[in-house]
Design an enzyme around this catalytic site. Structure first.
Site, PDB file in Angstrom:
ATOM      1  N   ARG A 171       0.757  -1.255   0.011  1.00  0.00           N
ATOM      2  CA  ARG A 171       0.100  -0.014  -0.169  1.00  0.00           C
ATOM      3  C   ARG A 171       0.862   1.295  -0.009  1.00  0.00           C
ATOM      4  O   ARG A 171       0.695   2.182  -0.660  1.00  0.00           O
ATOM      5  CB  ARG A 171      -0.797  -0.062   1.316  1.00  0.00           C
ATOM      6  CG  ARG A 171      -2.274  -0.784   1.102  1.00  0.00           C
ATOM      7  CD  ARG A 171      -2.703  -1.475   2.489  1.00  0.00           C
ATOM      8  NE  ARG A 171      -1.572  -2.381   3.054  1.00  0.00           N
ATOM      9  CZ  ARG A 171      -1.654  -3.457   2.653  1.00  0.00           C
ATOM     10  NH1 ARG A 171      -2.781  -3.935   1.794  1.00  0.00           N
ATOM     11  NH2 ARG A 171      -0.904  -4.603   2.985  1.00  0.00           N
ATOM     12  N   THR A 172       1.888   1.228   0.909  1.00  0.00           N
ATOM     13  CA  THR A 172       2.535   2.446   1.136  1.00  0.00           C
ATOM     14  C   THR A 172       3.435   2.952  -0.190  1.00  0.00           C
ATOM     15  O   THR A 172       3.207   4.236  -0.729  1.00  0.00           O
ATOM     16  CB  THR A 172       3.509   2.613   2.306  1.00  0.00           C
ATOM     17  OG1 THR A 172       2.671   2.228   3.506  1.00  0.00           O
ATOM     18  CG2 THR A 172       4.268   3.775   2.603  1.00  0.00           C
ATOM     19  N   LYS A 218      26.492  -4.039  -0.654  1.00  0.00           N
ATOM     20  CA  LYS A 218      27.930  -3.876  -0.573  1.00  0.00           C
ATOM     21  C   LYS A 218      28.737  -3.144   0.359  1.00  0.00           C
ATOM     22  O   LYS A 218      29.957  -2.379   0.439  1.00  0.00           O
ATOM     23  CB  LYS A 218      28.311  -3.119  -1.874  1.00  0.00           C
ATOM     24  CG  LYS A 218      27.798  -3.519  -3.331  1.00  0.00           C
ATOM     25  CD  LYS A 218      28.277  -2.945  -4.245  1.00  0.00           C
ATOM     26  CE  LYS A 218      27.533  -3.147  -5.455  1.00  0.00           C
ATOM     27  NZ  LYS A 218      27.661  -2.495  -6.621  1.00  0.00           N
ATOM     28  N   ARG A 274      11.389   3.834   3.373  1.00  0.00           N
ATOM     29  CA  ARG A 274      11.098   2.868   4.195  1.00  0.00           C
ATOM     30  C   ARG A 274      12.260   2.148   4.674  1.00  0.00           C
ATOM     31  O   ARG A 274      12.989   1.621   3.847  1.00  0.00           O
ATOM     32  CB  ARG A 274       9.883   2.048   3.967  1.00  0.00           C
ATOM     33  CG  ARG A 274       9.813   0.686   4.831  1.00  0.00           C
ATOM     34  CD  ARG A 274       8.558   0.176   4.476  1.00  0.00           C
ATOM     35  NE  ARG A 274       7.362   0.772   5.009  1.00  0.00           N
ATOM     36  CZ  ARG A 274       6.179   0.282   4.824  1.00  0.00           C
ATOM     37  NH1 ARG A 274       5.934  -0.996   4.400  1.00  0.00           N
ATOM     38  NH2 ARG A 274       5.256   0.906   5.196  1.00  0.00           N
ATOM     39  N   HIS A 321       5.176   5.483  11.613  1.00  0.00           N
ATOM     40  CA  HIS A 321       4.546   5.505  10.353  1.00  0.00           C
ATOM     41  C   HIS A 321       3.839   6.695  10.114  1.00  0.00           C
ATOM     42  O   HIS A 321       2.584   6.572   9.964  1.00  0.00           O
ATOM     43  CB  HIS A 321       4.002   4.361  10.030  1.00  0.00           C
ATOM     44  CG  HIS A 321       3.898   3.902   8.633  1.00  0.00           C
ATOM     45  ND1 HIS A 321       4.032   4.725   7.317  1.00  0.00           N
ATOM     46  CD2 HIS A 321       3.292   2.719   8.137  1.00  0.00           C
ATOM     47  CE1 HIS A 321       3.724   4.150   6.257  1.00  0.00           C
ATOM     48  NE2 HIS A 321       3.276   2.973   6.699  1.00  0.00           N
TER      49      HIS A 321
HETATM   50  N1  ASP Z   1       1.529  -1.611   6.838  1.00  0.00           N
HETATM   51  C1  ASP Z   1       1.966  -1.438   8.038  1.00  0.00           C
HETATM   52  C2  ASP Z   1       3.424  -0.993   8.136  1.00  0.00           C
HETATM   53  O1  ASP Z   1       4.004  -1.083   7.352  1.00  0.00           O
HETATM   54  C3  ASP Z   1       1.295  -2.304   8.980  1.00  0.00           C
HETATM   55  C4  ASP Z   1       1.816  -3.689   9.071  1.00  0.00           C
HETATM   56  O2  ASP Z   1       2.611  -3.901   8.362  1.00  0.00           O
HETATM   57  O3  ASP Z   1       1.411  -4.290   9.880  1.00  0.00           O
HETATM   58  O4  ASP Z   1       3.480  -0.597   9.447  1.00  0.00           O
END
Ligand code: ASP
Length: 303
Positions: free
Chosen positions: A52-53, A82, A103, A131
């Site tokens: 999703r993100t 590396k 991320r 997040h």
């Molecule tokens: N997608 C969310 C996160 O990246 C929640 C999860 O992974 O449970 O934190």
């Protein structure tokens, strides 16, 4: 510099103005134009899995007329393998793009990246830390679905210790009046002390409730979460915790008629699929709100 590192950095006014912009972005998304980021490039650097993100950030940038370059498995396929430090990677990538969406698996990574970056860094999650953009879309979801951001009882359910979306949501919602959190978690994965302290300092109340049914009766929002398997030191500890709190038709029956169920997704058994058809199940709508909200954030960061 318009970095997005922590939900703590958003003021009440920031949140409300971003929600307003996101509502305009919903229109732009529907009409299929709004090309104000043409010629700008977003770089998505993902060192941990995401559906999703990453995709909603990419969709948001494309819908604003911008372009995207992306590495979806940077832990394995970038020069990190590396031995390149995150700081060096950022110093290189900042020369290729206008905004970095990062991320990473380490708490504090986004702040470290922001420290050396000449372009805005937006955290898309830093380990078990935060997040913040999920918190913004969660806050948007509540505003959209319940038409208010005050006087709310929110049951936080599941892995409150490692669930980074919960930490950011508590930071963000604590800005608003009369917020009451009910924490429904296994005893080994409670909401961290510093998160509780932040909320109470801001005037929110935080209460432990071990009975999910009772929490369901009392809440406007049930925020269910996945037990964060990847953060546990042993599979034994994970097995002991998972499956303790499941939302099914029995819990649905005890919920208020106007309450909603949210989940940042992915789910791993903690919401029964039989719940999906109930109008109070808001989690797929919530995932869709990610696009206008991230459009609003990108527009702000690149203004
Ligand atoms: N997608 C969310 C996160 O990246 C929640 C999860 O992974 O449970 O934190």
């Amino acid at each position: 510099m318009k970095h997005v590192i922590s939900a703590k950095h958003f003021t009440n006014a920031d949140i409300l103005s971003l929600i307003e912009t996101a509502i305009q972005m919903e229109q732009i998304k529907k009409q299929g134009h709004g090309l104000n980021l043409a010629g700008r490039i977003m770089g998505a650097l993902f060192f941990e899995p995401s559906t999703r993100t990453r995709l909603s950030f990419e969709s948001a940038m494309l819908r604003l007329g911008g372009q995207v370059i992306s590495t979806e498995n940077a832990r394995e396929f970038s020069s990190a393998v590396k031995g390149e430090t995150l700081e060096d990677t950022i110093r290189v990538v900042e020369g290729y793009v206008d905004v970095i969406v990062l991320r990473h698996h380490e708490i504090g990574a986004a702040a470290r990246a922001a420290n050396v970056s000449a372009v805005p860094v937006i955290s898309a999650g830093d380990g078990a830390g935060e997040h913040p953009t999920q918190a913004l879309l969660d806050t948007f979801t509540i505003a959209r679905e319940l038409s208010r951001l005050d006087d709310l009882t929110i049951a936080l359910v599941g892995d409150l210790m490692y669930g980074r979306t919960v930490h950011s949501l508590v930071y963000m919602l604590s800005q608003f009046p009369k917020i009451h959190f009910l924490c429904v978690s296994p005893s080994t994965t409670p909401l961290p002390r510093d998160v509780v302290d932040f909320a109470t300092t801001r005037g929110a109340s935080v209460q432990i409730e071990n009975d999910l049914g009772r929490a369901a009766e009392a809440s406007d929002v049930i925020y269910q979460t996945r037990v964060q398997k990847e953060r546990f030191h042993s599979m034994e500890d994970y097995e002991a915790v998972k499956g303790q709190y499941i939302i099914d038709e029995h819990i649905l029956a005890r919920m208020n008629e106007k309450a909603i169920i949210m989940h940042p997704l992915p789910r791993a058994g903690e919401i029964a699929p039989t719940v999906d058809a109930d109008p109070r199940a808001a989690y797929f709508r919530q995932s869709h709100y990610g696009v206008p909200v991230r459009m609003a954030l990108l527009a702000r960061c690149l203004a």
